[in-house]
Design a protein around this motif. Structure first.
Motif, PDB file in Angstrom:
ATOM      1  N   SER A  62       0.679  -1.324   0.054  1.00 23.80           N
ATOM      2  CA  SER A  62      -0.134   0.027  -0.030  1.00 23.80           C
ATOM      3  C   SER A  62       0.810   1.262   0.109  1.00 23.80           C
ATOM      4  O   SER A  62       0.299   2.391  -0.087  1.00 23.80           O
ATOM      5  CB  SER A  62      -1.121   0.033   1.237  1.00 23.80           C
ATOM      6  OG  SER A  62      -0.073   0.347   2.324  1.00 23.80           O
ATOM      7  N   ARG A  63       1.919   1.321   0.441  1.00 24.41           N
ATOM      8  CA  ARG A  63       3.164   2.402   0.440  1.00 24.41           C
ATOM      9  C   ARG A  63       2.424   3.438   1.405  1.00 24.41           C
ATOM     10  O   ARG A  63       2.844   4.584   1.222  1.00 24.41           O
ATOM     11  CB  ARG A  63       3.253   2.953  -0.900  1.00 24.41           C
ATOM     12  CG  ARG A  63       3.711   2.030  -2.111  1.00 24.41           C
ATOM     13  CD  ARG A  63       5.266   1.315  -1.930  1.00 24.41           C
ATOM     14  NE  ARG A  63       5.934   2.480  -2.156  1.00 24.41           N
ATOM     15  CZ  ARG A  63       7.249   2.374  -1.714  1.00 24.41           C
ATOM     16  NH1 ARG A  63       7.640   1.033  -1.331  1.00 24.41           N
ATOM     17  NH2 ARG A  63       8.006   3.152  -1.845  1.00 24.41           N
ATOM     18  N   LYS A  64       1.878   2.903   2.542  1.00 25.26           N
ATOM     19  CA  LYS A  64       1.365   3.830   3.664  1.00 25.26           C
ATOM     20  C   LYS A  64       1.871   3.186   4.897  1.00 25.26           C
ATOM     21  O   LYS A  64       2.009   1.833   4.652  1.00 25.26           O
ATOM     22  CB  LYS A  64       0.248   4.272   3.268  1.00 25.26           C
ATOM     23  CG  LYS A  64      -0.741   3.068   3.609  1.00 25.26           C
ATOM     24  CD  LYS A  64      -2.270   3.823   3.577  1.00 25.26           C
ATOM     25  CE  LYS A  64      -3.303   2.610   3.516  1.00 25.26           C
ATOM     26  NZ  LYS A  64      -4.549   3.081   3.442  1.00 25.26           N
ATOM     27  N   ILE A  65       1.865   3.878   5.951  1.00 22.61           N
ATOM     28  CA  ILE A  65       1.887   3.159   7.238  1.00 22.61           C
ATOM     29  C   ILE A  65       0.682   3.623   8.046  1.00 22.61           C
ATOM     30  O   ILE A  65       0.314   4.829   8.061  1.00 22.61           O
ATOM     31  CB  ILE A  65       3.244   3.593   7.915  1.00 22.61           C
ATOM     32  CG1 ILE A  65       4.281   3.303   7.142  1.00 22.61           C
ATOM     33  CG2 ILE A  65       3.313   2.948   9.328  1.00 22.61           C
ATOM     34  CD1 ILE A  65       4.972   1.789   7.059  1.00 22.61           C
ATOM     35  N   GLU A  66       0.018   2.678   8.568  1.00 22.16           N
ATOM     36  CA  GLU A  66      -1.331   2.776   9.267  1.00 22.16           C
ATOM     37  C   GLU A  66      -1.046   2.033  10.804  1.00 22.16           C
ATOM     38  O   GLU A  66      -0.715   0.876  10.736  1.00 22.16           O
ATOM     39  CB  GLU A  66      -2.547   2.211   8.608  1.00 22.16           C
ATOM     40  CG  GLU A  66      -3.831   2.421   9.466  1.00 22.16           C
ATOM     41  CD  GLU A  66      -5.026   1.541   8.524  1.00 22.16           C
ATOM     42  OE1 GLU A  66      -5.798   0.904   9.255  1.00 22.16           O
ATOM     43  OE2 GLU A  66      -5.345   2.069   7.536  1.00 22.16           O
TER      44      GLU A  66
END
Length: 172
Positions: A62-66
């Motif tokens: 996803s190329r994000k950090i959640e």
């Protein structure tokens, strides 16, 4: 296994997604994206210097950090982690940590989680979908009340869109 590195992150968003549960969206503040596997966790440096561990709820694809943070109200309605993240523009993390990850074979997987323990399972399911895997995944997620299953609608939709993923909510 990748060695843990320091990663400065920009705080993009903080939102309450369930009773006392908050989604934190982060993005690395430098040009690169940290290497990690779905199921791993990071350590977030708090203002007092403590490194608090949080499972990563987003798949690497996803190329994000959640993060999903349980933050019940404390004395005087304070929530130290949420108070910090709501005012911070940048945070410092070390990552990745942990050995929980998808196996390198195609055998079926049974996942069992309670509360915010669902976050690493979410990352692994999202990663499995992104990689177009065929393996069956059975997910059992428990909570004290139906309302405590804050991602119930999302997992129900995933199980309809991807019949190989079977979701079973469990309430005490």
């Amino acid at each position: 296994m990748v060695e843990a590195i320091h990663v400065p992150m920009r705080v993009l968003r903080l939102e309450e997604i369930g009773r006392d549960v908050f989604r934190v969206s982060l993005r690395p503040s430098n040009d690169g994206f940290p290497c990690y596997e779905a199921g791993q966790y990071l350590k977030l440096r708090m203002p007092d210097g403590e490194m608090k561990p949080y499972s990563i709820a987003s798949a690497p694809e996803s190329r994000k950090i959640e993060l999903q943070i349980m933050a019940p109200r404390r004395i005087g309605s304070r929530r130290p982690s949420v108070d910090f993240l709501s005012s911070a523009k940048f945070v410092h993390c070390r990552m990745p940590f942990g050995r929980c990850r998808l196996p390198d074979d195609d055998r079926p997987i049974l996942m069992i989680a309670g509360g915010t323990g669902i976050s690493q399972m979410k990352a692994m399911i999202d990663s499995s979908i992104a990689r177009n895997e065929d393996r069956e995944i059975w997910l059992y997620w428990g909570g004290k009340t139906p309302e405590s299953l804050y991602l119930d609608d999302e997992f129900s939709e995933i199980s309809i869109e991807h019949p190989r993923i079977r979701y079973r909510p469990v309430v005490e």
